[in-house]
Design an enzyme around this catalytic site. Structure first.
Site, PDB file in Angstrom:
ATOM      1  N   ASN A  18       0.874  -1.176   0.000  1.00 26.66           N
ATOM      2  CA  ASN A  18       0.000   0.000   0.000  1.00 26.66           C
ATOM      3  C   ASN A  18       0.908   1.223   0.000  1.00 26.66           C
ATOM      4  O   ASN A  18       1.501   1.551   1.011  1.00 26.66           O
ATOM      5  CB  ASN A  18      -0.889  -0.024   1.255  1.00 26.66           C
ATOM      6  N   TRP A  19       0.981   1.865  -1.156  1.00 28.59           N
ATOM      7  CA  TRP A  19       1.901   3.009  -1.276  1.00 28.59           C
ATOM      8  C   TRP A  19       1.354   4.269  -0.628  1.00 28.59           C
ATOM      9  O   TRP A  19       2.049   5.269  -0.533  1.00 28.59           O
ATOM     10  CB  TRP A  19       2.206   3.281  -2.761  1.00 28.59           C
ATOM     11  N   LYS A  20       0.087   4.263  -0.248  1.00 27.25           N
ATOM     12  CA  LYS A  20      -0.551   5.456   0.328  1.00 27.25           C
ATOM     13  C   LYS A  20      -0.337   6.644  -0.622  1.00 27.25           C
ATOM     14  O   LYS A  20      -0.349   6.465  -1.830  1.00 27.25           O
ATOM     15  CB  LYS A  20      -0.020   5.729   1.737  1.00 27.25           C
TER      16      LYS A  20
ATOM     17  N   HIS B  11      -9.539   1.243   4.685  1.00 29.55           N
ATOM     18  CA  HIS B  11      -8.268   1.343   5.406  1.00 29.55           C
ATOM     19  C   HIS B  11      -8.473   2.249   6.630  1.00 29.55           C
ATOM     20  O   HIS B  11      -9.247   3.208   6.567  1.00 29.55           O
ATOM     21  CB  HIS B  11      -7.186   1.918   4.478  1.00 29.55           C
TER      22      HIS B  11
ATOM     23  N   GLU C 192      -6.834   4.587   7.809  1.00 28.93           N
ATOM     24  CA  GLU C 192      -6.592   6.017   7.563  1.00 28.93           C
ATOM     25  C   GLU C 192      -7.818   6.653   6.904  1.00 28.93           C
ATOM     26  O   GLU C 192      -8.128   7.816   7.139  1.00 28.93           O
ATOM     27  CB  GLU C 192      -5.328   6.195   6.702  1.00 28.93           C
TER      28      GLU C 192
ATOM     29  N   GLU D 188      -5.593  -5.246  10.460  1.00 33.03           N
ATOM     30  CA  GLU D 188      -4.545  -4.257  10.712  1.00 33.03           C
ATOM     31  C   GLU D 188      -4.842  -3.525  12.020  1.00 33.03           C
ATOM     32  O   GLU D 188      -5.628  -2.564  12.033  1.00 33.03           O
ATOM     33  CB  GLU D 188      -4.503  -3.223   9.581  1.00 33.03           C
TER      34      GLU D 188
ATOM     35  N   GLY E 230       2.281   1.993  10.724  1.00 38.65           N
ATOM     36  CA  GLY E 230       3.215   3.110  10.579  1.00 38.65           C
ATOM     37  C   GLY E 230       3.916   3.500  11.874  1.00 38.65           C
ATOM     38  O   GLY E 230       4.540   4.551  11.959  1.00 38.65           O
TER      39      GLY E 230
ATOM     40  N   SER F 124       3.309  -2.487  10.322  1.00 39.72           N
ATOM     41  CA  SER F 124       4.768  -2.491  10.489  1.00 39.72           C
ATOM     42  C   SER F 124       5.415  -3.833  10.098  1.00 39.72           C
ATOM     43  O   SER F 124       6.354  -4.286  10.757  1.00 39.72           O
ATOM     44  CB  SER F 124       5.142  -2.089  11.918  1.00 39.72           C
TER      45      SER F 124
ATOM     46  N   GLY G 235       2.688  -1.296   4.293  1.00 33.89           N
ATOM     47  CA  GLY G 235       2.721   0.133   3.978  1.00 33.89           C
ATOM     48  C   GLY G 235       4.140   0.600   3.727  1.00 33.89           C
ATOM     49  O   GLY G 235       4.685   0.440   2.630  1.00 33.89           O
ATOM     50  N   GLY G 236       4.769   1.166   4.744  1.00 30.14           N
ATOM     51  CA  GLY G 236       6.096   1.781   4.613  1.00 30.14           C
ATOM     52  C   GLY G 236       7.116   0.915   3.893  1.00 30.14           C
ATOM     53  O   GLY G 236       7.846   1.393   3.010  1.00 30.14           O
TER      54      GLY G 236
HETATM   55  C1  PEP Z   1      -0.809  -0.052   5.874  1.00 31.13           C
HETATM   56  O1  PEP Z   1      -0.723   1.050   5.366  1.00 31.13           O
HETATM   57  O2  PEP Z   1      -1.772  -0.768   5.585  1.00 31.13           O
HETATM   58  C2  PEP Z   1       0.244  -0.493   6.786  1.00 31.13           C
HETATM   59  C3  PEP Z   1       0.126  -1.663   7.357  1.00 31.13           C
HETATM   60  O3  PEP Z   1       1.302   0.367   6.981  1.00 31.13           O
HETATM   61  P1  PEP Z   1       2.729   0.011   7.673  1.00 31.13           P
HETATM   62  O4  PEP Z   1       3.187  -1.291   7.071  1.00 31.13           O
HETATM   63  O5  PEP Z   1       3.607   1.169   7.321  1.00 31.13           O
HETATM   64  O6  PEP Z   1       2.482  -0.135   9.140  1.00 31.13           O
END
Ligand code: PEP
Length: 247
Positions: free
Chosen positions: A9-11, A94, A96, A166, A172, A209, A230-231
């Site tokens: 997930n590049w956000k 999501h 966010e 999640e 994050g 994470s 994500g990251g």
């Molecule tokens: C996400 O954006 O769905 C996520 C899990 O982010 P991260 O891996 O950065 O915690």
């Protein structure tokens, strides 16, 4: 259908040229994996990404969509707009989006039905806050999210749905759920789905994470089928190691 899936997930990151470079660099290192590799990219990268993944085994998803077919919804993107350019997946609900854009289980349910109607494969996100976990309500909260989000679907619909568990406190933050806690919640989700649909043949991912250092431990747990990342999906080497966690 239950299978191993690693979705990035590049956000709100990556310009089209960066997306193209990333995919070209990633493709050779994931070409031999049987783990399904998905990149959920910003709208403005979709078309470029779809052209670049041709003749690779990388799949492309969007990060959101509206549930309406069309109309006066300035700034929104309709399911058919994604489908007509061959987008395959779409992230729905999501945390966010729930936190900053007021999405609820009800809107998630509408989006989920709209995605399935247009033959897009939804990746539906659920997860509890830190306060909900610390007060012992995590299972109750996630169960309600699952039941409300999947309301009105059939067992057949579930074949095309992916669930991503999640925990919000792990997204994050660098703080990952223990593999046991993550697995227990994924198991609970699977059991609730079995009770409601008489089938637990569904892919359930963990997100929060995930990195190459913890991917193998998480993704080899009995009820975790892979991850939403994500990251760590913004770095080719790191994401490639996560996709190849079983090598
Ligand atoms: C996400 O954006 O769905 C996520 C899990 O982010 P991260 O891996 O950065 O915690």
């Amino acid at each position: 259908m239950r299978r191993k899936v690693i979705a990035g997930n590049w956000k709100m990151n990556m310009l089209p040229n960066e997306a193209i470079d990333f995919i070209n660099a990633l493709a050779p290192s994931v070409k031999n994996t049987s783990n399904e590799t998905i990149l959920c990219v910003p709208y403005t990268d979709l078309f470029y990404s779809l052209l670049t993944v041709q003749e690779t085994n990388i799949h492309i998803g969007a990060q959101n969509m509206h549930w309406e077919e069309n109309g006066a919804y300035t700034g929104e993107v309709a399911p058919e707009m994604l489908k007509c350019i061959n987008v395959e997946y779409v992230i729905i609900g999501h945390s966010e989006r729930r936190q900053y854009f007021n999405e609820t289980d009800e809107t998630v349910n509408k989006k989920l039905k709209a995605a399935l109607k247009h033959e897009l494969k939804p990746i539906v996100c659920v997860g509890e806050t830190l306060e909900e976990r610390e007060s012992g309500r995590a299972e109750e909260v996630v169960t309600m999210q699952i039941l409300k989000s999947l309301e009105g679907l059939t067992a057949e619909d579930l074949q095309n749905v992916i669930i991503a568990y999640e925990p919000i406190w792990a997204i994050g933050t660098g703080r990952t759920a223990t593999s046991e806690d993550a697995n227990n919640m994924c198991k609970t989700i699977r059991e609730k789905i079995k009770e409601k649909f008489q089938s637990d043949d569904i892919t359930i991912l963990y997100g929060g994470s995930v990195k190459s250092a913890n991917a193998k431990e998480l993704f080899t747990m009995s009820d975790i089928d892979g991850g939403l990342v994500g990251g760590a999906s913004l770095k080719v080497d790191e994401f490639s190691k996560i996709v190849n966690f079983d090598k």
